[in-house]
Design an enzyme around this catalytic site. Structure first.
Site, PDB file in Angstrom:
ATOM      1  N   HIS A   1      -9.108   5.002  -4.805  1.00 13.95           N
ATOM      2  CA  HIS A   1      -8.023   3.911  -5.183  1.00 13.95           C
ATOM      3  C   HIS A   1      -8.574   3.376  -6.375  1.00 13.95           C
ATOM      4  CE1 HIS A   1      -5.009   0.701  -5.278  1.00 13.95           C
ATOM      5  NE2 HIS A   1      -6.381  -0.083  -5.611  1.00 13.95           N
TER       6      HIS A   1
ATOM      7  N   ASN B   1      -6.278  11.458  -1.438  1.00  8.42           N
ATOM      8  CA  ASN B   1      -6.441  11.562  -3.087  1.00  8.42           C
ATOM      9  C   ASN B   1      -7.956  10.612  -2.919  1.00  8.42           C
ATOM     10  OD1 ASN B   1      -5.685   8.981  -2.725  1.00  8.42           O
ATOM     11  ND2 ASN B   1      -3.751   9.141  -4.194  1.00  8.42           N
TER      12      ASN B   1
ATOM     13  N   ARG C   1      -9.353  13.027  -8.106  1.00 10.39           N
ATOM     14  CA  ARG C   1      -8.351  13.576  -7.238  1.00 10.39           C
ATOM     15  C   ARG C   1      -7.912  15.093  -7.502  1.00 10.39           C
ATOM     16  NH1 ARG C   1      -4.378   8.179  -8.171  1.00 10.39           N
ATOM     17  NH2 ARG C   1      -5.302   6.880  -6.396  1.00 10.39           N
TER      18      ARG C   1
HETATM   19  P1  DAT Z   1      -2.078   5.320  -6.980  1.00 11.34           P
HETATM   20  O1  DAT Z   1      -3.017   5.213  -5.601  1.00 11.34           O
HETATM   21  O2  DAT Z   1      -2.259   6.430  -8.005  1.00 11.34           O
HETATM   22  O3  DAT Z   1      -1.934   3.668  -7.449  1.00 11.34           O
HETATM   23  P2  DAT Z   1       0.587   4.527  -5.719  1.00 11.34           P
HETATM   24  O4  DAT Z   1      -0.091   2.909  -5.905  1.00 11.34           O
HETATM   25  O5  DAT Z   1       1.844   4.666  -5.978  1.00 11.34           O
HETATM   26  O6  DAT Z   1      -0.580   5.262  -6.427  1.00 11.34           O
HETATM   27  O7  DAT Z   1       0.513   4.756  -4.093  1.00 11.34           O
HETATM   28  C1  DAT Z   1      -0.772   4.426  -3.466  1.00 11.34           C
HETATM   29  C2  DAT Z   1      -1.116   5.503  -2.383  1.00 11.34           C
HETATM   30  O8  DAT Z   1       0.001   5.928  -1.561  1.00 11.34           O
HETATM   31  C3  DAT Z   1      -1.478   6.895  -3.237  1.00 11.34           C
HETATM   32  O9  DAT Z   1      -2.797   6.599  -3.570  1.00 11.34           O
HETATM   33  C4  DAT Z   1      -1.060   7.725  -2.186  1.00 11.34           C
HETATM   34  C5  DAT Z   1      -0.035   7.239  -1.378  1.00 11.34           C
HETATM   35  N1  DAT Z   1       1.265   7.797  -1.801  1.00 11.34           N
HETATM   36  C6  DAT Z   1       1.947   7.331  -3.002  1.00 11.34           C
HETATM   37  N2  DAT Z   1       3.155   8.224  -3.289  1.00 11.34           N
HETATM   38  C7  DAT Z   1       3.301   9.389  -2.073  1.00 11.34           C
HETATM   39  C8  DAT Z   1       3.957  10.034  -1.672  1.00 11.34           C
HETATM   40  N3  DAT Z   1       5.173  10.484  -2.563  1.00 11.34           N
HETATM   41  N4  DAT Z   1       3.937  10.931  -0.544  1.00 11.34           N
HETATM   42  C9  DAT Z   1       2.546  10.495   0.057  1.00 11.34           C
HETATM   43  N5  DAT Z   1       1.680   9.516  -0.276  1.00 11.34           N
HETATM   44  C10 DAT Z   1       2.038   9.020  -1.422  1.00 11.34           C
HETATM   45 MG    MG Z   2      -1.424   1.944  -7.009  1.00 13.03          MG
END
Ligand code: DAT
Ligand code: MG
Length: 165
Positions: free
Chosen positions: A124, A121, A107
């Site tokens: 997943h 990013n 990422r």
């Molecule tokens: P991860 O993908 O690291 O597990 P997550 O499950 O909290 O993270 O969120 C899923 C996806 O949502 C993440 O890959 C990108 C998006 N996302 C998370 N937080 C965000 C934010 N604050 N602003 C924009 N996109 C976000």
């Molecule tokens: Mg997640």
């Protein structure tokens, strides 16, 4: 601990021809790929996958992103399997926010934040065993995975299926 984890190479990763780079990075883990396919993500699948985030202000944009509305309408879904699979894969992915992610992580190296604030990013990966189970069962049927990860049952179905003409 032997674990399994769901990996998605997201539409930006496919659009930017990063599949090879991402798989190469993940091969450092020495984990086994036990399932892989290309998927066109429906709204229903996107909503279910990200259902924990449905109250977030970025939810609608997140759905459009994972459905491929900004890139290509496809993701690559894989299951990685082996010792500490969940943490090993997350480590190589890097932090959720690509600007905060370690620059040598997937990422950090390839992600970006759009002007609309979407975290593009690239990848997943499941964060814990419960999430991995829910996500693997959402994205894959038992026969698409070459090892038995979770208990299965057999049911009789009478359905129409598409076959080669
Ligand atoms: P991860 O993908 O690291 O597990 P997550 O499950 O909290 O993270 O969120 C899923 C996806 O949502 C993440 O890959 C990108 C998006 N996302 C998370 N937080 C965000 C934010 N604050 N602003 C924009 N996109 C976000
Ligand atoms: Mg997640």
């Amino acid at each position: 601990m032997i674990q399994q984890t769901l990996v998605l190479i997201k539409p930006d990763g496919l659009k930017k021809s990063l599949t090879g780079n991402v798989l190469t990075r993940l091969s450092e883990t020495k984990l086994d790929i036990v399932a892989a396919k290309i998927v066109r993500v429906s709204r229903e699948l996107a909503e279910e996958h990200y259902k924990q985030l449905k109250d977030k202000p970025f939810f609608e944009e997140l759905l459009k992103y994972i459905m491929g509305e900004y890139h290509k309408k496809k993701v690559m879904a894989l299951v990685y399997w082996g010792e500490n699979a969940i943490d090993k894969v997350r480590q190589i992915c890097g932090a959720t926010n690509p600007e905060e992610a370690d620059p040598v992580s997937i990422r950090g190296a390839y992600g970006r934040i759009t002007t609309k604030g979407v975290y593009e990013n690239v990848i997943h990966a499941s964060t814990n065993e419960a999430e991995a189970e829910r996500e693997i069962k959402l994205w894959f049927q038992p026969d698409e995975i070459i090892v038995d990860l979770y208990p299965t049952k057999t049911v009789k179905k009478s359905i129409e299926v598409r076959v080669w003409a």
